[in-house]
Motif scaffolding. Structure first.
Motif, PDB file in Angstrom:
ATOM      1  N   PRO A  10      -5.638  41.132   5.698  1.00 47.27           N
ATOM      2  CA  PRO A  10      -4.704  40.719   6.753  1.00 47.27           C
ATOM      3  C   PRO A  10      -5.159  41.196   8.129  1.00 47.27           C
ATOM      4  O   PRO A  10      -5.950  42.128   8.249  1.00 47.27           O
ATOM      5  N   PRO A  12      -3.639  42.674  11.745  1.00 43.69           N
ATOM      6  CA  PRO A  12      -2.420  43.282  12.305  1.00 43.69           C
ATOM      7  C   PRO A  12      -2.092  42.714  13.687  1.00 43.69           C
ATOM      8  O   PRO A  12      -2.104  43.415  14.700  1.00 43.69           O
ATOM      9  N   LEU A  16       3.788  40.249   8.729  1.00 44.10           N
ATOM     10  CA  LEU A  16       3.340  39.364   7.648  1.00 44.10           C
ATOM     11  C   LEU A  16       4.434  38.376   7.259  1.00 44.10           C
ATOM     12  O   LEU A  16       5.612  38.720   7.197  1.00 44.10           O
ATOM     13  N   ASN A  20       1.223  34.820   4.026  1.00 45.86           N
ATOM     14  CA  ASN A  20       0.369  35.978   3.753  1.00 45.86           C
ATOM     15  C   ASN A  20       0.664  36.557   2.371  1.00 45.86           C
ATOM     16  O   ASN A  20      -0.252  36.877   1.601  1.00 45.86           O
ATOM     17  N   ILE A  42      -8.216  45.716   6.417  1.00 43.04           N
ATOM     18  CA  ILE A  42      -7.400  45.243   7.544  1.00 43.04           C
ATOM     19  C   ILE A  42      -8.325  44.919   8.714  1.00 43.04           C
ATOM     20  O   ILE A  42      -9.063  45.775   9.183  1.00 43.04           O
ATOM     21  N   ILE A  58       2.107  45.977   6.964  1.00 45.46           N
ATOM     22  CA  ILE A  58       1.272  45.602   5.808  1.00 45.46           C
ATOM     23  C   ILE A  58       1.568  46.540   4.643  1.00 45.46           C
ATOM     24  O   ILE A  58       1.814  46.096   3.511  1.00 45.46           O
ATOM     25  N   THR A  61       5.141  45.924   3.318  1.00 48.35           N
ATOM     26  CA  THR A  61       5.257  44.686   2.535  1.00 48.35           C
ATOM     27  C   THR A  61       4.689  44.866   1.137  1.00 48.35           C
ATOM     28  O   THR A  61       5.308  44.459   0.132  1.00 48.35           O
TER      29      THR A  61
END
Length: 292
Positions: A10, A12, A16, A20, A42, A58, A61
């Motif tokens: 992902p 930043p 998200l 995602n 990341i 992140i 989540t």
């Protein structure tokens, strides 16, 4: 088919969203199917949009959805001190120097407005290729010369080796930006090689990136990346069949958490969005909905 390592990658640059999460879950399912470990990588070189709260999101989540990974940072502090792409800058700069020495790039000073004026499609079609702009001129980016690119072979998870031609919107891709920082296509390849990633899962919208990255890997003789296996999954679509984006707050996992949703609720939302006939309420039922 067994693999060593896949990754979540992902950026930043926002909170998200469900798209995602869907990609994470497809990656998790494939990792479990093939025995691959998962790296959390990341991608944070877009410093203008970087915020530590997006990195925290992140971790939040993944924890909220109970998605585990094997390699990578566990906290924002650990990420910034040990895992940030900033720590691998020398790797990228060395590769940029190789690219320069091999004469694989040309300098381009075009703005988006100028590109649009040159071709109404908005695609960059190599205007600066014959202008011989010095590579060190200020306010120029470096673009790969893809003019003579032949068929590009990609090893896919479900269909074996496939050949593609490079679409116009992926031609002459940027490897060094106008601020002299390495661009995404380059850093992504170098990071995957650095960590030993051999299974790459991403959305269909990134097929063009895969092709660009294969061109780069072939030009630099990075055989581990050339031999990696790819799986391009379908994209989740939002209202009016639009691709989900981080600017759409209502589709963010953070928003759903604040609404009081539980992981089971989020799985059900995903199930509705992919049109599953069976009820999806956990990772196992999600995996059953996939066909690899």
């Amino acid at each position: 088919m067994d693999f060593k390592l896949t990754r979540f990658a992902p950026t930043p640059s926002g909170f998200l969203h469900l798209g995602n999460l869907y990609s994470f879950l497809v990656t998790k399912a494939l990792a479990e199917k093939t025995g691959a470990k998962i790296l959390l990588r990341i991608d944070d070189l877009d410093r203008e949009r970087y915020k530590s709260e997006y990195v925290q999101d992140i971790f939040d989540t993944l924890e909220f959805m109970e998605i585990s990974y094997d390699v990578g940072p566990k906290t924002v502090q650990e990420f910034e001190q040990e895992w940030s792409q900033i720590h691998r800058m020398n790797n990228y700069l060395e590769v940029l120097e190789q690219i320069r020495e091999k004469k694989l790039v040309f300098a381009c000073d075009c703005t988006r407005k100028k590109i649009q004026q040159l071709d109404s499609s908005g695609y960059y079609l190599g205007h600066c290729q014959i202008r011989n702009i010095p590579l060190e001129r200020a306010e120029t980016c470096w673009r790969m010369d893809t003019f003579d690119t032949d068929f590009i072979k990609v090893k896919t998870f479900s269909e074996g080796v496939k050949s593609y031609t490079l679409p116009e919107d992926s031609a002459f891709f940027i490897v060094r930006k106008k601020d002299k920082l390495p661009a995404y296509q380059l850093t992504s390849v170098i990071d995957d090689v650095h960590y030993g990633v051999d299974l790459i899962v991403r959305g269909n919208d990134l097929l063009g990136s895969t092709l660009d990255q294969q061109i780069l890997a072939t030009s630099l003789g990075l055989t581990s990346f050339q031999e990696a296996t790819f799986h391009h999954h379908h994209l989740l679509k939002g209202p009016k069949n639009k691709k989900l984006s981080k600017s759409e707050g209502a589709t963010s996992i953070q928003f759903l958490r604040k609404e009081g949703k539980k992981p089971q609720d989020v799985y059900q939302i995903l199930g509705d969005m992919i049109g599953s006939k069976e009820l999806i309420q956990d990772l196992e039922s999600f995996k059953s909905s996939l066909s690899f």
